[in-house]
Design a protein around this motif. Structure first.
Motif, short mmCIF file in Angstrom:
data_model
loop_
_atom_site.label_atom_id
_atom_site.label_comp_id
_atom_site.label_asym_id
_atom_site.label_seq_id
_atom_site.Cartn_x
_atom_site.Cartn_y
_atom_site.Cartn_z
N THR A 49 0.83 -1.20 0.00
CA THR A 49 0.00 0.00 0.00
C THR A 49 0.87 1.25 0.00
OG1 THR A 49 -1.66 -1.25 1.25
CG2 THR A 49 -1.94 1.14 1.14
N PHE A 50 2.01 1.19 0.66
CA PHE A 50 2.93 2.33 0.72
C PHE A 50 3.38 2.77 -0.67
CE2 PHE A 50 7.49 3.58 0.86
CZ PHE A 50 7.31 4.86 1.38
N ARG A 51 3.41 1.85 -1.61
CA ARG A 51 3.86 2.19 -2.97
C ARG A 51 3.00 3.30 -3.58
NH1 ARG A 51 4.49 -2.94 -6.66
NH2 ARG A 51 5.25 -1.26 -8.03
N TYR A 52 1.74 3.39 -3.14
CA TYR A 52 0.89 4.46 -3.66
C TYR A 52 1.52 5.82 -3.35
CZ TYR A 52 -3.14 7.37 -4.65
OH TYR A 52 -3.97 8.33 -5.19
N PHE A 53 2.07 5.99 -2.17
CA PHE A 53 2.60 7.28 -1.74
C PHE A 53 4.06 7.48 -2.12
CE2 PHE A 53 -0.88 6.20 1.13
CZ PHE A 53 -1.66 7.32 0.99
N TRP A 54 4.76 6.41 -2.47
CA TRP A 54 6.17 6.53 -2.80
C TRP A 54 6.39 6.49 -4.32
CZ3 TRP A 54 9.86 8.33 0.09
CH2 TRP A 54 11.19 8.17 -0.29
N ASN A 377 -7.59 -11.99 -6.15
CA ASN A 377 -7.47 -12.00 -7.61
C ASN A 377 -8.33 -10.92 -8.26
OD1 ASN A 377 -9.86 -13.35 -6.86
ND2 ASN A 377 -9.93 -14.45 -8.80
N LYS A 378 -9.22 -10.29 -7.47
CA LYS A 378 -10.08 -9.23 -7.99
C LYS A 378 -9.75 -7.84 -7.43
CE LYS A 378 -13.88 -12.49 -8.62
NZ LYS A 378 -15.13 -13.02 -8.04
N ILE A 379 -9.17 -7.78 -6.23
CA ILE A 379 -8.98 -6.46 -5.61
C ILE A 379 -7.55 -6.21 -5.13
CG2 ILE A 379 -11.40 -6.31 -4.91
CD1 ILE A 379 -10.51 -6.96 -2.03
N TRP A 380 -6.61 -7.12 -5.35
CA TRP A 380 -5.22 -6.90 -4.93
C TRP A 380 -4.42 -6.39 -6.12
CZ3 TRP A 380 -2.67 -6.10 -0.70
CH2 TRP A 380 -1.30 -6.29 -0.64
N SER A 381 -3.63 -5.33 -5.90
CA SER A 381 -2.95 -4.69 -7.01
C SER A 381 -1.58 -4.18 -6.59
CB SER A 381 -3.78 -3.51 -7.53
OG SER A 381 -3.58 -2.37 -6.71
N GLN A 382 -0.94 -3.43 -7.48
CA GLN A 382 0.40 -2.92 -7.22
C GLN A 382 0.43 -1.94 -6.06
OE1 GLN A 382 1.92 -0.44 -10.40
NE2 GLN A 382 -0.14 0.14 -11.03
N TYR A 383 -0.72 -1.34 -5.70
CA TYR A 383 -0.79 -0.40 -4.58
C TYR A 383 -1.61 -0.95 -3.42
CZ TYR A 383 0.85 2.85 -8.18
OH TYR A 383 1.56 3.46 -9.19
N GLY A 384 -1.65 -2.26 -3.28
CA GLY A 384 -2.45 -2.87 -2.23
C GLY A 384 -3.87 -3.13 -2.71
N PHE A 385 -4.81 -3.09 -1.79
CA PHE A 385 -6.20 -3.35 -2.16
C PHE A 385 -6.79 -2.17 -2.92
CE2 PHE A 385 -5.71 -6.07 1.64
CZ PHE A 385 -6.01 -7.30 1.05
#
Length: 445
Positions: A49-54, A377-385
């Protein structure tokens, strides 16, 4: 039944009722790791999730982008003041856990504060949205084109926490602390009493003055705004503004029970769960009490009521239950809405249960495992959920919002280590502000 406008609804009111969300083409087919320990799963969720902010921060300002996808009338450069405050707190978590170096974190935060020092502000208070390249105000709505006191309070929640964390005697960290202090000292909180009235006002604009006319009265996510305003070193409000403004409304006291769970404050059933998150990312509710409420009891019981409603699922929506719960403001299948037991259309928002980890750790872990292992498989992504899902409508968001991503990282960390609570509550100004408002806390000397 009371007429309710949940104060914020953060993006709901922006476009006259519903943001017309256009989904991005972002893929969500990231590999799900099986049989992780609880600790490893928490690590993974926080770090991803931190990747969203970094990784996704605006390249010029370093501030958090409002959302990951395009939405009606947003523009490509919009960054969010409040979401950036949450992002600053996420950077502290990442530094403490070793995902980024202290030097890299300091450099990013210096980029942010240097940008803010030159960006538009109004009596020291920032707008809801800024252009991340130029620092100019982007109107949040037609008349909301100036200061936003609530978003600014979320920003300073992060900045003061950073000031307390980056405390080394090095040139860069000294510079960071100094610039945070200058910015903090310049915010004229008392000016937003509108010529000395005993209530704070949310907005002011050089073009539209006080025409938004939005008084901040509780109970909602604006508790932190009054704490900040009482704590200002130079422009503090009087205690009467808190007691006669914030604590004086038809929906402040509740003291009724829902599902045999007592709710001290707020709307019927408590309203959206972000009320128990945004103010308490820095403000430690453990042992926090005043003449109106025990804030740990308030937040925990609000969460339990919200979950119990989802478990009972009176409207029969698909996917609700003990392992899939949490109603709060988020994107939904037909726009954006502030979901709650009184405004339930079948949309579950992961940040609601995950940001409740300090209050309901067993129930939040139950939800986390379901979101990750069963729905990943539907809601997990490169920036978390991703932001939300509605299984009745067979809808799964591909979007992320800064104000939903940030609390996941920070509140999980507060559950695990209390890091942000300890930092924010160590601020001498905050301690003085709490004393001024007659709020007790174990941190107060």
């Amino acid at each position: 039944m009371r007429t309710v406008t949940y104060i914020c609804l953060i993006c709901l009111l922006t476009f006259g009722g519903q943001a017309q969300v256009k989904q991005s083409a972002e893929k969500t087919d990231f590999r799900i790791q099986q049989n992780l320990s609880d600790s490893a799963l928490l690590d993974l969720v926080q770090k991803q999730t931190f990747r969203y902010f970094w990784d996704y921060a605006h390249p010029v300002s370093g501030l958090a982008r409002e959302r990951s996808n395009k939405s009606f009338d947003y523009g490509d450069e919009v960054v969010t003041t409040g979401g950036s405050g949450f992002g600053i707190m996420a950077i502290i978590v990442a530094t403490e856990r070793g995902w980024i170096s202290r030097d890299a974190a300091t450099d990013r935060l210096l980029k942010i504060i240097n940008f803010l020092r030159k960006a538009d502000s109004y009596h020291g208070v920032f707008p809801h949205w800024l252009n991340g390249a130029t620092g100019k105000t982007i109107p949040f709505s037609r008349k909301d084109d100036g200061a936003d006191l609530v978003e600014t309070s979320f920003l300073f929640e992060g900045l003061l926490s950073a000031r307390q964390y980056f405390n080394r005697d090095t040139p860069k960290e000294q510079e960071l602390r100094n610039k945070i202090n200058w910015t903090w000292n310049e915010a004229e909180w008392d000016w937003f009493t509108r010529d000395g009235r005993n209530v704070l006002y949310w907005h002011w604009s050089p073009n539209n003055g006080w025409s938004m006319n939005h008084e901040l009265r509780g109970w909602n996510e604006c508790f932190i705004t009054y704490i900040m305003a009482a704590s200002s070193p130079k422009y503090a409000i009087k205690p009467e503004v808190y007691h006669q403004g914030w604590a004086n409304s038809s929906y402040f006291r509740n003291n009724r029970s829902y599902f045999d769970i007592k709710l001290p404050l707020g709307f019927n059933y408590g309203g959206p769960l972000f009320f128990s998150h945004y103010s308490f990312m820095g403000l430690d509710p453990r042992g926090l009490k005043d003449r109106y409420a025990d804030y740990w009891e308030q937040n925990k019981n609000h969460t339990l009521i919200n979950r119990e409603y989802c478990v009972r699922n009176p409207k029969g929506f698909k996917g609700f239950g003990p392992d899939s719960w949490g109603l709060t403001a988020s994107d939904t299948y037909n726009g954006y809405d502030a979901h709650s037991p009184e405004n339930d259309h079948g949309t579950i928002t992961p940040t609601a249960a995950l940001s409740a980890f300090p209050y309901t750790p067993e129930y939040s872990m139950q939800a986390l495992k379901h979101f990750y292992y069963q729905l990943g498989n539907k809601i997990w992504s490169q920036y978390g959920f991703t932001d939300a899902f509605n299984e009745t409508q067979q809808w799964y968001a591909q979007s992320h919002l800064a104000i939903d991503q940030g609390p996941i990282i920070v509140m999980i960390e507060n559950y695990r280590s209390g890091l942000l609570w300890k930092l924010f509550m160590s601020c001498p100004e905050i301690q003085q502000g709490l004393k001024k408002l007659d709020i007790s806390s174990p941190y107060l000397k």
